[in-house]
Write a protein that holds these residues in place. Structure first.
Motif, short mmCIF file in Angstrom:
data_model
loop_
_atom_site.label_atom_id
_atom_site.label_comp_id
_atom_site.label_asym_id
_atom_site.label_seq_id
_atom_site.Cartn_x
_atom_site.Cartn_y
_atom_site.Cartn_z
N GLY A 167 -24.45 -4.03 -14.18
CA GLY A 167 -24.04 -5.00 -15.19
C GLY A 167 -23.31 -4.40 -16.38
N SER A 168 -23.32 -3.09 -16.50
CA SER A 168 -22.58 -2.49 -17.62
C SER A 168 -22.13 -1.08 -17.26
CB SER A 168 -23.42 -2.52 -18.90
OG SER A 168 -22.63 -2.14 -20.02
N ASP A 169 -21.69 -0.34 -18.26
CA ASP A 169 -20.95 0.90 -18.00
C ASP A 169 -21.75 2.07 -17.43
OD1 ASP A 169 -18.22 0.23 -18.90
OD2 ASP A 169 -19.21 -0.15 -20.81
N TYR A 170 -23.03 1.89 -17.24
CA TYR A 170 -23.79 2.97 -16.60
C TYR A 170 -23.50 3.05 -15.10
CZ TYR A 170 -26.37 -1.27 -15.76
OH TYR A 170 -26.66 -2.56 -15.44
N ALA A 171 -22.87 2.01 -14.53
CA ALA A 171 -22.79 1.93 -13.07
C ALA A 171 -22.16 3.16 -12.43
CB ALA A 171 -22.05 0.65 -12.65
N ALA A 172 -20.99 3.55 -12.90
CA ALA A 172 -20.33 4.70 -12.27
C ALA A 172 -21.15 5.97 -12.45
CB ALA A 172 -18.93 4.88 -12.83
N PHE A 173 -21.76 6.11 -13.63
CA PHE A 173 -22.56 7.30 -13.87
C PHE A 173 -23.71 7.41 -12.88
CE2 PHE A 173 -20.46 6.72 -17.94
CZ PHE A 173 -20.17 8.01 -18.32
N LEU A 174 -24.48 6.34 -12.79
CA LEU A 174 -25.67 6.40 -11.94
C LEU A 174 -25.35 6.22 -10.46
CD1 LEU A 174 -28.72 6.57 -11.54
CD2 LEU A 174 -28.82 4.09 -11.87
N GLN A 175 -24.58 5.19 -10.16
CA GLN A 175 -24.48 4.77 -8.75
C GLN A 175 -23.45 5.59 -7.97
OE1 GLN A 175 -26.84 2.70 -8.46
NE2 GLN A 175 -26.81 1.07 -9.98
N VAL A 176 -22.53 6.22 -8.67
CA VAL A 176 -21.51 7.00 -7.96
C VAL A 176 -21.83 8.49 -7.98
CG1 VAL A 176 -19.04 7.52 -7.74
CG2 VAL A 176 -19.76 5.27 -8.55
#
Lengths: 731, 731
Positions: free
Chosen positions: A503-512
């Motif tokens: 839902g916010s900008d953490y996605a690429a950091f955590l999920q990728v």
């Protein structure tokens, strides 16, 4: 005493004094030792930083940030605010500031001919046109830079068809329409209320079910309460308010999946993009009631009813005098390439400059964005000023602090995703944690946070150090932010702490790339049943509304700054990173429980041995206990030993990143954490296994499908074992 | 002199002595410092280790290793030799030994009914059957565990068809047959000589060109010389010798691409494997001459002629009395699951136990494997004993040494690939370098090495420390291994040092996870024109042959042990890793040169701006210079600074690993290094770009193909910039 003996005594004294003097000289005649390489944290900084930051500064920041609309790709956002942030951060005295531009695909409605929907009579006349603009309530909304309501990446189009009401447009809703109520949506325009799932997933579901257009509206049941007025009386959504928002379900520039949109980068041609194929646009309930009240067909079941004083009907089409009328949509939204900017500020670590603690918030807003995201930006600005003040007092963190102001989050986490794609190699090797705050204050009820389980205790500890901004909570015996959090969202003896979706900008950091991440905010009382904060993505998300109804003294904002700052300081400063791997193990056990709850009998009867997962988690638990035992007896004066343990703690999350993306998802690689396949806002435990199990009973290829479940289960078990191995002693 | 002045003098002396004494006491009265955390290397170990190792021990190791055939998956290899290695390494006194088993798919010919080919007359009679076994020359070859000649992963089958000679079965050869000579191979059995490209690629080419069977033979032109006899007179291939070998073109267990074949791991069903679909089997030239001499059709061009005293003809089919006869193949090779084992030994690093320097060699052989791989294994065993002896003398390396004895390399790098897949997360974070030796001594002419450019100087330096094992070379003024190498394979003022393909166990390390790798061997004089060492993969690769013709005194083996050991010691022991990033930059310039040479005009005329690549390489060059300037002024007493620089050096190679596999290749992710798409033995610069350019002119989809070239070019440029960024200061 003879002269000789006297001489001897004097000589002896001289010798002793000499020896003493010599000892002192000798002791201190070592070459000056190198700067200490194992400093412990400076515990006074915590309070100094908290005292340094001021609510009034945050208020002034918010005023500046929300003075004009600042949508991504336009001047106010990309030039004025970028320059302002650079100037503020320069004044704050941080070490360096880098601006990263990216040319990306954005989307806008047509200037002076924005979207509307209407009823088209059989004779061709259009009636009941929806408002193209939200009503001006405060003077500031009368700004020519306000972008009228639209959904980003909708194609343009002017479909005309019968209207069908699809509730929240979930897969379940469409299945019910097709299977239970025998109402086809093929060739129809669908109208869905906002809520429950991400709007981009609504658009996908509508498209898959044959709809040729989708109208999204905010139902008063989801954005108002019966006992209170709407803005400007209170903060609830007025009838004219419409929710803008993106339909893009992946992250980053749609033209460059996996790679950054840097200068000269190759990008997909527009024709090969996987963007929505049917026109979609949002309206307020002032308009929705005109269409829904005229609909024909059977009445919807209870849980499909919204809060307007009408009979909600499925359709298809209108009833009575409008039985031959059609719904019409006029959507002129188009995609445009624009340059967006991230502003990145650095405070160099004194001991480990190559270890990054990142704090991020997006800057772009659909309109004024006082809550989303400027409450976070205003907070981040004060935090940078605060850390700058600490630097001026001679403090410097052990590790590097990185402050990130992201562009174009609203369109699909674009700024953060492109940056992570660009700096992927460095971040994989160096990032300790990413701490996201999007809407810092979307309510004044309680702090809450989501994140990776290993960081939960660190967030709890930070929240415990911050005074409760709500005096009535203090007088009720809850002196800290933590106390209210635990009391309102209890989970055993701690506050609830869920995982992350996208839902916010953490996605690429955590999920990728597997960087441990946290997302924090102050929130409203969710028990009143509203779906998000009421004026979300509307023109009414203004400084006026925030300072009047949400946080008049900006004390809540200050508390957010303090929690965020303390968490960052701790991660940047303590010799051993405050990760708790045992909590990670417990989280795996919870996820295992959820998997068994939903699928155990089905999986077991198809020959899947769930004890493999149990064994892997047990192995992980032992490894987690082992590393914390080693931490308890670590020699902090041994820099290499300290670094080794920290590297293992830091690498844990990376061990859950699969080298291959999750099936069908180009940018998700985390095997125990991903947004739900059918709702980007939600998070899923063991996503690839759960995705493979989804609706498995109706798949005609049972053998193939179960083979895929077995494959994903095997990959999951392998990653848990692999993560355990990363925690074990390195030799 | 008065008494007083005398007293004063005496006191002064006493005081001075006292001060002096005190200084000494004081100086040494500091609390004992913690164990030094920034030791420099122990320079005496280099010579001690070299002196410790003995040629005789290597000879005895080789005798033990080659006493019986030890093909992968069978008792001698998986039990007897694994146990022997464990016992030897335990005696050597290294810290720990771990055996990793994997259940993988192997392949064997049928016991007592092995493969043959023959001529089938029109009346059904078979004549001229090929030998099922190679002739026994020495008694040891008369061992029931000798596995008869076969090609692993061939399907069984008994095709009968006309024979076509396809030279080396390269794409160029098939294109010439089809386009120039108008000879179709569809429905034919093809016969190809071994050499030039990997045999698995020959099988693919044959399959793609419609062949229904493929016979591989060793032509005397490629495996003998006119001026010398064959084994047992010299080491050249006797007529009966046949080359075994795998056809599997990817790496690792074919059933589990990307993931390790650990217990209970999911694997592909046999029907979905991408293994050869046509029967393939090898023969010796004693048999090949029978078929080739009878062939009809036009005579082949000059470069297609082998070394047998016959007229080489294309076919199809036989001539004269055999014009109606067909070639027949009887292949009973089948795939079987077997358990293979890696033996991994550790010497724990004293300072940085979480940094691994890995040394690897495979253990499995097609038959006795005296050269391939046991010359390497015998060397590795002595090296482990040598390092063990250093440990017993109190030495311990700064970083951890990891000794790897791989299983099932011959089938497709299976042991090493599965292990890298299993330990991927740890190795990505911790591995400094991987040093491979497969055939340690495949000749006695010169040392040579391939590897990543950043390690070339370290290999040169190691080779300079080792005395030349060849006395005549010493007397010719080349006292070290390096001198001969440079003299025989000169490249400007250094020896040639090429990149790596996927010919041995370094492939997964380098090409999948970006661990800097080196592959070393002593080799024969390649100017005599033989394709590999003559008895490669035949039953004649024996201790007898090695000790008689290749390395009678085992001095070459010892020199290999010394180079390998010194390189490993240096990587494990020096405070700053001996990587030279500037050489990496020069290597990129060379690769750029090759790309421009082949494709410049074509790429530029299709709108590709090659200056992007130039700029990226220039940026990389600056970053490389920058880090070496920083290294020159580094404070080695600062552990964190030292570690930071080392981490950057170590991570460089990782920066070239793409998150996605190269197009069409499941296990290659390195954007500047991969085996050639059409020859696994060769290496390709900028592989994805070169692959996209391959035969582009004949692609009917010109627009799509050029879009792919542009995409790959963009990905390449991005990775070079990304690698440069990893070398720059971290803040």
């Amino acid at each position: 005493m003879t002269s000789k003996s006297r001489t001897a005594i004097l000589c002896a004294i001289a010798a002793v004094v000499g020896v003493g003097l010599g000892v002192i000289i000798g002791y201190f005649s070592h070459p000056a030792p190198a700067a200490p390489i194992y400093p412990t944290e400076n515990p006074t900084i915590s309070k100094q930083l908290m005292d340094e930051m001021k609510a009034e500064n945050i208020m002034n920041n918010l005023k500046t940030l929300t003075s004009r609309p600042h949508i991504a790709g336009r001047e106010q956002e990309e030039i004025v605010l970028v320059d302002w942030i650079k100037q503020q951060w320069t004044e704050a005295g941080i070490d360096s500031i880098v601006v990263h531009p990216y040319d990306v695909l954005l989307s806008y409605p047509k200037q002076n001919d924005s979207n509307y929907v209407s009823i088209k009579l059989a004779n061709g006349t259009e009636i009941e046109q929806s408002q193209r603009k939200e009503l001006v309530i405060d003077a500031e909304q009368n700004d020519q830079n306000v972008v009228d309501p639209f959904n980003a990446y909708s194609p343009p189009g002017e479909p005309e068809a019968e209207l069908v009401y699809v509730n929240y447009a979930t897969i379940g809703n469409f299945n019910a329409l097709n299977r239970t109520y025998n109402i086809s949506t093929a060739g129809k325009i669908c109208i869905s209320r906002y809520g429950r799932i991400f709007r981009g997933d609504k658009a996908i579901n509508a498209e898959l079910n044959g709809c040729i257009g989708l109208i999204l509206y905010s139902d008063p049941l989801d954005y108002t309460v019966p006992w209170s007025g709407v803005y400007p009386e209170d903060w609830f959504l007025p009838p004219t308010g419409a929710q803008r928002g993106t339909l893009w379900v992946d992250n980053g520039d749609p033209r460059t999946p996996n790679y950054p949109s840097i200068r000269d980068a190759w990008h997909q041609s527009n024709s090969s993009l996987t963007l929505p194929k049917i026109p979609v646009t949002p309206i307020g309930y002032i308009d929705a009631i005109k269409y829904l009240s005229k609909m024909g067909g059977p009445e919807v079941p209870k849980y499909w009813r919204g809060g307007m004083n009408i009979t909600y009907r499925f359709g298809p089409g209108f009833a009575e005098e409008h039985v031959n009328s059609l719904m019409k949509m006029s959507v002129k939204t188009t995609n445009q390439v624009a340059t967006i900017h991230n502003v990145i500020g650095y405070v160099r670590g004194a001991v480990e400059p190559d270890r990054y603690v990142l704090l991020g918030n997006h800057r772009d807003a659909w309109v004024f964005g006082a809550i989303d995201p400027s409450s976070g930006t205003a907070t981040l600005m004060e935090l940078v000023r605060g850390f700058g003040a600490m630097l001026k007092r001679g403090w410097r963190p052990r590790r590097t602090l990185v402050f990130c102001s992201w562009g174009a989050e609203e369109y699909g986490l674009i700024g953060s995703t492109e940056w992570v794609e660009e700096l992927q190699k460095q971040l994989q090797a160096r990032a300790v944690a990413y701490l996201n705050v999007d809407m810092a204050v979307r309510g004044n009820f309680s702090f809450s946070a989501n994140g990776v389980a290993s960081l939960s205790q660190a967030v709890f500890d930070a929240a415990k150090t911050v005074p409760n901004p709500n005096p009535s909570e203090i007088s009720s015996g809850r002196p800290t932010v933590y106390d209210t959090w635990k009391s309102i969202y209890p989970a055993a003896d701690k506050p609830l702490f869920y995982g992350l979706g996208a839902g916010s900008d953490y996605a690429a950091f955590l999920q990728v790339i597997g960087i441990p991440s946290v997302d924090m905010r102050y929130t409203y009382d969710q028990s009143i049943g509203i779906n998000t904060y009421p004026v979300y993505h509307s023109v009414y998300d203004t400084f006026e509304l925030v300072s009047k109804f949400v946080d008049p003294g900006f004390k809540i904002h200050l508390a957010m700054a303090q929690v965020w700052g303390e968490l960052a300081r701790k991660l940047a400063d303590v010799p051993i990173l405050p990760f708790d791997c045992r909590l990670y193990a417990i989280d795996l056990i919870k996820k295992r429980y959820l998997l068994r709850l939903s699928y155990r009998s089905k999986m077991e009867s198809n020959g899947i041995n769930l004890s493999q997962l149990d064994d892997a988690i047990a192995t992980f638990f032992n490894a987690a206990n082992n590393i914390h035992e080693r931490i308890a007896s670590i020699d902090l004066t041994n820099a290499y030993e300290t670094r080794m343990i920290n590297d293992q703690l830091m690498q844990l999350e990376r061990a859950f990143i699969d080298q291959n993306p999750l099936p069908g998802r180009v940018a998700y690689r985390h095997v125990t954490s991903a947004p739900s396949q059918h709702n980007r806002y939600g998070s899923t435990a063991f996503p690839a296994v759960v995705d493979a199990m989804f609706d498995i009973d109706v798949d005609p290829d049972q053998a193939g499908r179960w083979d895929e479940v077995r494959r994903q289960y095997s990959i999951l078990v392998f990653h848990i074992l692999s993560a355990a191995a990363t925690l074990n002693p390195t030799v």
